[in-house]
Scaffold this motif. Structure first.
Motif, PDB file in Angstrom:
ATOM      1  N   MET A   1       0.769  -1.256  -0.022  1.00 14.68           N
ATOM      2  CA  MET A   1      -0.021  -0.155  -0.037  1.00 14.68           C
ATOM      3  C   MET A   1       0.941   1.146   0.235  1.00 14.68           C
ATOM      4  O   MET A   1       1.779   1.191   0.695  1.00 14.68           O
ATOM      5  N   ALA A   2       0.628   2.333  -0.819  1.00 15.79           N
ATOM      6  CA  ALA A   2       1.195   3.481  -0.974  1.00 15.79           C
ATOM      7  C   ALA A   2       0.337   4.613  -0.724  1.00 15.79           C
ATOM      8  O   ALA A   2      -0.977   4.470  -0.476  1.00 15.79           O
ATOM      9  N   GLN A   3       1.091   5.602   0.228  1.00 13.32           N
ATOM     10  CA  GLN A   3       0.251   6.690   0.740  1.00 13.32           C
ATOM     11  C   GLN A   3       0.803   7.957   0.335  1.00 13.32           C
ATOM     12  O   GLN A   3       2.176   8.151   0.583  1.00 13.32           O
ATOM     13  N   ARG A   4       0.128   8.974   0.088  1.00 12.94           N
ATOM     14  CA  ARG A   4       0.847  10.269   0.061  1.00 12.94           C
ATOM     15  C   ARG A   4      -0.007  11.431   0.792  1.00 12.94           C
ATOM     16  O   ARG A   4      -1.405  11.338   0.738  1.00 12.94           O
ATOM     17  N   ARG A   5       0.530  12.484   1.429  1.00 11.66           N
ATOM     18  CA  ARG A   5      -0.131  13.512   2.133  1.00 11.66           C
ATOM     19  C   ARG A   5       0.235  14.877   1.245  1.00 11.66           C
ATOM     20  O   ARG A   5       1.218  14.982   1.023  1.00 11.66           O
ATOM     21  N   ILE A   6      -0.674  15.235   0.748  1.00  9.97           N
ATOM     22  CA  ILE A   6      -0.596  16.724  -0.074  1.00  9.97           C
ATOM     23  C   ILE A   6      -1.525  17.685   0.363  1.00  9.97           C
ATOM     24  O   ILE A   6      -2.537  17.545   0.838  1.00  9.97           O
ATOM     25  N   THR A   7      -1.019  18.880   0.555  1.00  8.88           N
ATOM     26  CA  THR A   7      -1.645  19.996   0.688  1.00  8.88           C
ATOM     27  C   THR A   7      -1.932  20.450  -0.671  1.00  8.88           C
ATOM     28  O   THR A   7      -1.256  20.816  -1.600  1.00  8.88           O
ATOM     29  N   GLU A  32      -6.658   0.094  -6.068  1.00  9.84           N
ATOM     30  CA  GLU A  32      -7.819   0.573  -5.092  1.00  9.84           C
ATOM     31  C   GLU A  32      -7.301   1.726  -4.479  1.00  9.84           C
ATOM     32  O   GLU A  32      -6.353   1.965  -4.050  1.00  9.84           O
ATOM     33  N   VAL A  33      -8.160   3.028  -4.688  1.00  7.12           N
ATOM     34  CA  VAL A  33      -7.657   4.169  -4.246  1.00  7.12           C
ATOM     35  C   VAL A  33      -8.887   4.668  -3.413  1.00  7.12           C
ATOM     36  O   VAL A  33      -9.838   4.969  -3.597  1.00  7.12           O
ATOM     37  N   THR A  34      -8.249   5.517  -2.201  1.00  9.92           N
ATOM     38  CA  THR A  34      -9.132   6.259  -1.339  1.00  9.92           C
ATOM     39  C   THR A  34      -8.478   7.562  -1.015  1.00  9.92           C
ATOM     40  O   THR A  34      -7.271   7.903  -1.128  1.00  9.92           O
ATOM     41  N   VAL A  35      -9.173   8.592  -0.711  1.00 14.56           N
ATOM     42  CA  VAL A  35      -8.851   9.728  -0.278  1.00 14.56           C
ATOM     43  C   VAL A  35      -9.670  10.379   1.015  1.00 14.56           C
ATOM     44  O   VAL A  35     -10.775   9.980   1.229  1.00 14.56           O
ATOM     45  N   ALA A  36      -8.861  10.899   1.859  1.00 11.54           N
ATOM     46  CA  ALA A  36      -9.595  11.278   3.027  1.00 11.54           C
ATOM     47  C   ALA A  36      -8.985  12.968   3.210  1.00 11.54           C
ATOM     48  O   ALA A  36      -7.852  13.297   2.826  1.00 11.54           O
ATOM     49  N   LYS A  37      -9.796  13.777   3.995  1.00 18.77           N
ATOM     50  CA  LYS A  37      -9.440  14.981   4.420  1.00 18.77           C
ATOM     51  C   LYS A  37      -8.662  15.045   5.665  1.00 18.77           C
ATOM     52  O   LYS A  37      -9.424  14.744   6.434  1.00 18.77           O
ATOM     53  N   GLY A  38      -7.562  15.622   5.641  1.00 20.95           N
ATOM     54  CA  GLY A  38      -6.809  15.504   7.180  1.00 20.95           C
ATOM     55  C   GLY A  38      -7.008  14.148   7.619  1.00 20.95           C
ATOM     56  O   GLY A  38      -6.440  12.988   6.911  1.00 20.95           O
ATOM     57  N   GLY A  68      -1.987  -1.380  -5.314  1.00 17.75           N
ATOM     58  CA  GLY A  68      -2.008  -2.038  -6.633  1.00 17.75           C
ATOM     59  C   GLY A  68      -0.852  -1.908  -7.287  1.00 17.75           C
ATOM     60  O   GLY A  68       0.033  -1.254  -6.742  1.00 17.75           O
ATOM     61  N   GLU A  69      -0.672  -2.763  -8.270  1.00 21.48           N
ATOM     62  CA  GLU A  69       0.701  -2.641  -9.129  1.00 21.48           C
ATOM     63  C   GLU A  69       0.865  -1.256  -9.441  1.00 21.48           C
ATOM     64  O   GLU A  69       2.236  -0.780  -9.592  1.00 21.48           O
ATOM     65  N   ALA A  71       0.243   1.589  -8.081  1.00 20.61           N
ATOM     66  CA  ALA A  71      -0.048   2.597  -7.137  1.00 20.61           C
ATOM     67  C   ALA A  71       0.863   3.960  -7.188  1.00 20.61           C
ATOM     68  O   ALA A  71       0.462   4.847  -6.880  1.00 20.61           O
ATOM     69  N   GLU A  72       2.318   3.917  -7.210  1.00 20.51           N
ATOM     70  CA  GLU A  72       2.861   4.901  -6.968  1.00 20.51           C
ATOM     71  C   GLU A  72       2.665   5.872  -8.339  1.00 20.51           C
ATOM     72  O   GLU A  72       2.781   7.022  -8.036  1.00 20.51           O
ATOM     73  N   ALA A  73       2.658   5.239  -9.283  1.00 26.11           N
ATOM     74  CA  ALA A  73       2.536   6.017 -10.756  1.00 26.11           C
ATOM     75  C   ALA A  73       1.157   6.863 -10.301  1.00 26.11           C
ATOM     76  O   ALA A  73       0.795   7.984 -10.786  1.00 26.11           O
ATOM     77  N   LEU A  74       0.148   5.938  -9.938  1.00 29.58           N
ATOM     78  CA  LEU A  74      -1.372   6.592  -9.870  1.00 29.58           C
ATOM     79  C   LEU A  74      -1.109   7.799  -8.800  1.00 29.58           C
ATOM     80  O   LEU A  74      -1.876   8.775  -9.047  1.00 29.58           O
ATOM     81  N   LEU A  75      -0.695   7.612  -7.639  1.00 27.30           N
ATOM     82  CA  LEU A  75      -0.217   8.641  -6.600  1.00 27.30           C
ATOM     83  C   LEU A  75       0.318   9.886  -7.239  1.00 27.30           C
ATOM     84  O   LEU A  75       0.042  10.785  -6.941  1.00 27.30           O
ATOM     85  N   ASP A  76       1.230   9.469  -8.050  1.00 28.33           N
ATOM     86  CA  ASP A  76       2.105  10.780  -8.545  1.00 28.33           C
ATOM     87  C   ASP A  76       0.889  11.617  -9.386  1.00 28.33           C
ATOM     88  O   ASP A  76       0.807  12.701  -9.572  1.00 28.33           O
ATOM     89  N   ARG A  77       0.240  10.915 -10.381  1.00 28.98           N
ATOM     90  CA  ARG A  77      -0.859  11.632 -11.205  1.00 28.98           C
ATOM     91  C   ARG A  77      -1.912  12.257 -10.138  1.00 28.98           C
ATOM     92  O   ARG A  77      -2.180  13.505 -10.707  1.00 28.98           O
ATOM     93  N   LEU A  78      -2.541  11.597  -9.225  1.00 29.48           N
ATOM     94  CA  LEU A  78      -3.344  12.092  -8.288  1.00 29.48           C
ATOM     95  C   LEU A  78      -2.796  13.512  -7.619  1.00 29.48           C
ATOM     96  O   LEU A  78      -3.378  14.441  -7.516  1.00 29.48           O
ATOM     97  N   ALA A  79      -1.507  13.224  -7.215  1.00 31.43           N
ATOM     98  CA  ALA A  79      -0.963  14.271  -6.590  1.00 31.43           C
ATOM     99  C   ALA A  79      -0.680  15.668  -7.480  1.00 31.43           C
ATOM    100  O   ALA A  79      -1.103  16.676  -7.115  1.00 31.43           O
ATOM    101  N   GLU A  80      -0.241  15.376  -8.641  1.00 28.40           N
ATOM    102  CA  GLU A  80      -0.307  16.355  -9.590  1.00 28.40           C
ATOM    103  C   GLU A  80      -1.427  17.163  -9.782  1.00 28.40           C
ATOM    104  O   GLU A  80      -1.582  18.460 -10.034  1.00 28.40           O
ATOM    105  N   ILE A  81      -2.904  16.584  -9.941  1.00 33.78           N
ATOM    106  CA  ILE A  81      -3.999  17.089 -10.158  1.00 33.78           C
ATOM    107  C   ILE A  81      -4.291  18.112  -9.032  1.00 33.78           C
ATOM    108  O   ILE A  81      -4.654  19.121  -9.067  1.00 33.78           O
ATOM    109  N   ALA A  82      -4.136  17.293  -7.640  1.00 33.33           N
ATOM    110  CA  ALA A  82      -4.503  18.165  -6.412  1.00 33.33           C
ATOM    111  C   ALA A  82      -3.557  19.269  -6.306  1.00 33.33           C
ATOM    112  O   ALA A  82      -4.115  20.296  -5.778  1.00 33.33           O
TER     113      ALA A  82
END
Length: 85
Positions: A1-7, A32-38, A68-69, A71-82
Motif C-alpha cells: 500500500m502506498a500513501q501520500r499526504r498533499i496540501t 484501489e484508491v481512497t482519499v481522506a481530508k486530514g 495495486g501494481e 499505485a506509485e504512478a497513480l499517486l503521482d498523477r493524483l498528487a499532480e492534479i491536487a
C-alpha cells in the motif's frame, strides 16, 4: 500500500473540474484508491460524489492511499492534479 499526504494548492480545491479529473485518473488506474481530508474517514477516490463531499479547499491536507501494481504512478498523477493551481 502506498500513501501520500498533499496540501491542495488548486484555487478551487477539489471541486468541479479538478474533482472530475481526480476521479477520472483514479478510475483509470488498476489500484484501489481512497482519499481522506486530514485525519478524516477515507472515501473512494473513484466516486465524484464522495470526493466532492469531502469539501476540500485550497490549503487543506488530503491523504491519498492506493493499493495495486500501479499505485506509485497513480499517486503521482493524483498528487499532480491536487497540486495544480
Amino acid at each position: 500500500m502506498a500513501q501520500r499526504r498533499i496540501t491542495v494548492q488548486s484555487e478551487v480545491g477539489l471541486h468541479a473540474r479538478p474533482a472530475a479529473l481526480f476521479v477520472e485518473a483514479a478510475t483509470k488506474g488498476g489500484s484501489e484508491v481512497t482519499v481522506a481530508k486530514g485525519d478524516g474517514a477515507p472515501v473512494s477516490a473513484k466516486s465524484i460524489l464522495a470526493v466532492m463531499g469531502l469539501d476540500v479547499r485550497k490549503g487543506d491536507e488530503i491523504v491519498i492511499t492506493a493499493e495495486g501494481e500501479d499505485a506509485e504512478a497513480l499517486l503521482d498523477r493524483l498528487a499532480e492534479i491536487a497540486d495544480a493551481g
